[in-house]
Write a protein that holds these residues in place. Sequence first.
Motif, PDB file in Angstrom:
ATOM      1  N   ARG B 103       0.836  -1.197   0.000  1.00 13.04           N
ATOM      2  CA  ARG B 103       0.000   0.000   0.000  1.00 13.04           C
ATOM      3  C   ARG B 103       0.879   1.259   0.000  1.00 13.04           C
ATOM      4  O   ARG B 103       0.660   2.182  -0.787  1.00 13.04           O
ATOM      5  N   SER B 104       1.892   1.288   0.864  1.00 13.01           N
ATOM      6  CA  SER B 104       2.782   2.459   0.915  1.00 13.01           C
ATOM      7  C   SER B 104       3.509   2.643  -0.403  1.00 13.01           C
ATOM      8  O   SER B 104       3.680   3.760  -0.879  1.00 13.01           O
ATOM      9  N   LEU B 105       3.944   1.534  -0.972  1.00 13.96           N
ATOM     10  CA  LEU B 105       4.668   1.600  -2.243  1.00 13.96           C
ATOM     11  C   LEU B 105       3.798   2.270  -3.305  1.00 13.96           C
ATOM     12  O   LEU B 105       4.226   3.187  -4.000  1.00 13.96           O
ATOM     13  N   LEU B 106       2.538   1.816  -3.396  1.00 14.61           N
ATOM     14  CA  LEU B 106       1.637   2.361  -4.399  1.00 14.61           C
ATOM     15  C   LEU B 106       1.347   3.836  -4.113  1.00 14.61           C
ATOM     16  O   LEU B 106       1.329   4.665  -5.026  1.00 14.61           O
ATOM     17  N   GLU B 107       1.148   4.146  -2.840  1.00 10.26           N
ATOM     18  CA  GLU B 107       0.862   5.543  -2.483  1.00 10.26           C
ATOM     19  C   GLU B 107       2.031   6.451  -2.839  1.00 10.26           C
ATOM     20  O   GLU B 107       1.848   7.494  -3.468  1.00 10.26           O
ATOM     21  N   ASP B 108       3.242   6.039  -2.424  1.00  8.61           N
ATOM     22  CA  ASP B 108       4.423   6.842  -2.728  1.00  8.61           C
ATOM     23  C   ASP B 108       4.580   7.042  -4.227  1.00  8.61           C
ATOM     24  O   ASP B 108       4.903   8.127  -4.696  1.00  8.61           O
ATOM     25  N   ALA B 109       4.362   5.953  -4.949  1.00  5.76           N
ATOM     26  CA  ALA B 109       4.627   5.990  -6.390  1.00  5.76           C
ATOM     27  C   ALA B 109       3.624   6.870  -7.128  1.00  5.76           C
ATOM     28  O   ALA B 109       3.972   7.562  -8.073  1.00  5.76           O
ATOM     29  N   TYR B 110       2.366   6.809  -6.693  1.00  2.00           N
ATOM     30  CA  TYR B 110       1.353   7.482  -7.495  1.00  2.00           C
ATOM     31  C   TYR B 110       0.866   8.819  -6.935  1.00  2.00           C
ATOM     32  O   TYR B 110       0.232   9.585  -7.653  1.00  2.00           O
ATOM     33  N   ALA B 111       1.209   9.120  -5.673  1.00  2.00           N
ATOM     34  CA  ALA B 111       0.747  10.380  -5.087  1.00  2.00           C
ATOM     35  C   ALA B 111       1.237  11.588  -5.887  1.00  2.00           C
ATOM     36  O   ALA B 111       0.438  12.447  -6.283  1.00  2.00           O
ATOM     37  N   ASP B 112       2.547  11.616  -6.155  1.00  2.00           N
ATOM     38  CA  ASP B 112       3.096  12.766  -6.881  1.00  2.00           C
ATOM     39  C   ASP B 112       2.530  12.871  -8.288  1.00  2.00           C
ATOM     40  O   ASP B 112       2.279  13.957  -8.792  1.00  2.00           O
ATOM     41  N   THR B 196      13.015  -6.254   0.423  1.00  2.00           N
ATOM     42  CA  THR B 196      13.126  -5.366  -0.740  1.00  2.00           C
ATOM     43  C   THR B 196      12.093  -4.242  -0.651  1.00  2.00           C
ATOM     44  O   THR B 196      12.406  -3.075  -0.897  1.00  2.00           O
ATOM     45  N   LEU B 197      10.880  -4.609  -0.287  1.00  2.00           N
ATOM     46  CA  LEU B 197       9.806  -3.615  -0.210  1.00  2.00           C
ATOM     47  C   LEU B 197      10.072  -2.611   0.914  1.00  2.00           C
ATOM     48  O   LEU B 197       9.837  -1.412   0.744  1.00  2.00           O
ATOM     49  N   ARG B 198      10.568  -3.126   2.042  1.00  2.00           N
ATOM     50  CA  ARG B 198      10.866  -2.228   3.170  1.00  2.00           C
ATOM     51  C   ARG B 198      11.853  -1.157   2.725  1.00  2.00           C
ATOM     52  O   ARG B 198      11.678   0.027   2.997  1.00  2.00           O
ATOM     53  N   LYS B 199      12.908  -1.603   2.051  1.00  2.00           N
ATOM     54  CA  LYS B 199      13.943  -0.657   1.591  1.00  2.00           C
ATOM     55  C   LYS B 199      13.337   0.362   0.636  1.00  2.00           C
ATOM     56  O   LYS B 199      13.571   1.556   0.749  1.00  2.00           O
ATOM     57  N   LYS B 200      12.542  -0.143  -0.284  1.00  2.00           N
ATOM     58  CA  LYS B 200      11.939   0.709  -1.308  1.00  2.00           C
ATOM     59  C   LYS B 200      11.030   1.756  -0.666  1.00  2.00           C
ATOM     60  O   LYS B 200      11.048   2.927  -1.038  1.00  2.00           O
ATOM     61  N   VAL B 201      10.236   1.334   0.281  1.00  2.00           N
ATOM     62  CA  VAL B 201       9.276   2.243   0.917  1.00  2.00           C
ATOM     63  C   VAL B 201      10.003   3.265   1.786  1.00  2.00           C
ATOM     64  O   VAL B 201       9.660   4.443   1.803  1.00  2.00           O
ATOM     65  N   ASP B 202      11.048   2.829   2.493  1.00  2.00           N
ATOM     66  CA  ASP B 202      11.818   3.739   3.343  1.00  2.00           C
ATOM     67  C   ASP B 202      12.444   4.861   2.541  1.00  2.00           C
ATOM     68  O   ASP B 202      12.428   6.016   2.944  1.00  2.00           O
ATOM     69  N   LYS B 203      12.983   4.467   1.388  1.00  2.00           N
ATOM     70  CA  LYS B 203      13.645   5.456   0.537  1.00  2.00           C
ATOM     71  C   LYS B 203      12.664   6.525   0.071  1.00  2.00           C
ATOM     72  O   LYS B 203      12.952   7.695   0.046  1.00  2.00           O
ATOM     73  N   GLY B 204      11.465   6.064  -0.341  1.00  2.00           N
ATOM     74  CA  GLY B 204      10.464   7.010  -0.823  1.00  2.00           C
ATOM     75  C   GLY B 204       9.958   7.784   0.354  1.00  2.00           C
ATOM     76  O   GLY B 204       9.804   8.902   0.468  1.00  2.00           O
TER      77      GLY B 204
END
Lengths: 333, 204
Positions: B103-112, B196-204
Amino acid sequence: MEEPQKGKTMEAIHSFILASVLVLCPTSLPADTSSITADAEQSRSAGTFTAPRMLFESAVVPAVAAEIPLQESSPVTETYVQDENTKSVSAQHADVEEKEAQETVSVESKAVNEQEEEDGPEIADPLVPFNRVMFHVNDKLYFWVLKPVTQVYSHIIPEDFRIVFSNAYDNLKAPVRMLNNLLQLRLKAAGNELIRFLFNSTAGIGGLGDVARDALGIKKQEADFGQTLGHYGVGHGFYIVLPVLGPSSLRDTVGFAGDRLMYPLTYVSKDVLPVEATVGIAAHEKVNDTSFRIGDYESFKESAVEPYVSMRDAFVQHRKKKVEQSDPISKKR
Amino acid sequence: MNLKGKGMKRQLIIMMLLLCLIFPVSAVAGAALETVKGHADRVMEVLRDPALKPESAKKIKKDRIRAVSVKMFDFAELSKRTLARNWERFNPDQQKEFIELYRSLLEDAYADKILSYTDEKIVFGKEVPLTEKTVEVRSTVLRKTGEIPIYYRVILKDGVWRVYDVVIEGVSLIGNYRAQFRKILSNKPPESLLETLRKKVDKG
């Protein structure tokens, strides 16, 4: 001016269809995903990938297997035509053309949809090492060249002018869309493109405005030669990332070449339009086009966990949809 | 007076019954579309709100859009369908964490991306039933240089329609992530994917 060009183009297209049918074996269309999935399942459970036949016939292999670099195997040259497709094409095509490709969804397609939930469309990728390098090159090309150039460009040229350019380039491609619609026997769409071309070239002053859409409500009817090949049962063959142009397949690369043969500027004499000018026009078109999608690639990259796989899958899904749209009868989607 | 009132009431009931008989299907069928459209309208309201125009209000905008997205999407269903047969390989705790991270991944990716939309228009077309409980709601985003077909696949659970997949120009969101996750899970355990997802989400 139109006539001799058209004759020449048609001739070229015919030879192209012939050539591509010889090169690529006709493959099962997405309707047969069940059998493809079964195939894929088999090879997956076997644990090995030793079926070059499958590679060229169904063009669908499990992603796991696709990652294993394949040994070169010569494409099978025997050809067979799927009678099912060719029959349905000539018989019922014209009258159902009235309806949009997306108008109806049949019950069978639902089943296929559900099936795809498990195994999406896939593609053979024997060139992984090359493709990954190309993917990387294109990525750098975007961030180091295309993006900065485009940013300066859109800073200088107001949006309204960029839209005018976009319309003009689009209008030049109307013959490509028209001919491909015609080849796919989408007669109404072909007619619409013809009207659009005539109308926008005159009332739209050489295509600077999209009068056909704004005044007549006739929308663009996308069609390309890769789609046309897919329409007649030609499969992707394998995935290939082209420099600058990005994700493609053997079929769609042939399709790209075919589209160039239908592109009017291809037939303008070298005296009028030297090679440098052609390249310049293509470059400007690319920059102008990109100016409307700055940020798209960035958000794609940000959203992806495995960008290479994501792009390959998006390409396959998108192209599959295009081919389905070209055939409103047997697919009804 | 009383009698008259009773008669009117009866008439009303009969009329309503008749209406129910005539429009039962369309009333139910339109529900999915109306739900998705309602959410989309609310997002557009946030985007167009002149009070939220300044750059400083970006965070408020994001929060409001997030609030809509929680109601709009069924992230559990979305996760399950994305992982497909790999879902079973995750234990309940891992499944829970996966849903959150995804959910966070999708939010980070598409919010902007969504925040960059200003003068785009969304036109809702029609809805197409997929199965008994799932429907595809079709919409088109009108941009200056063309149209982008966006289909929302929604599922009915406990009387509420929620989105479990978004199909943009033929590309299914969950299908695309399925391919990516499958690549990772083909030779690694669920824990690696979570990492992998944790790292990706943290970075965003």
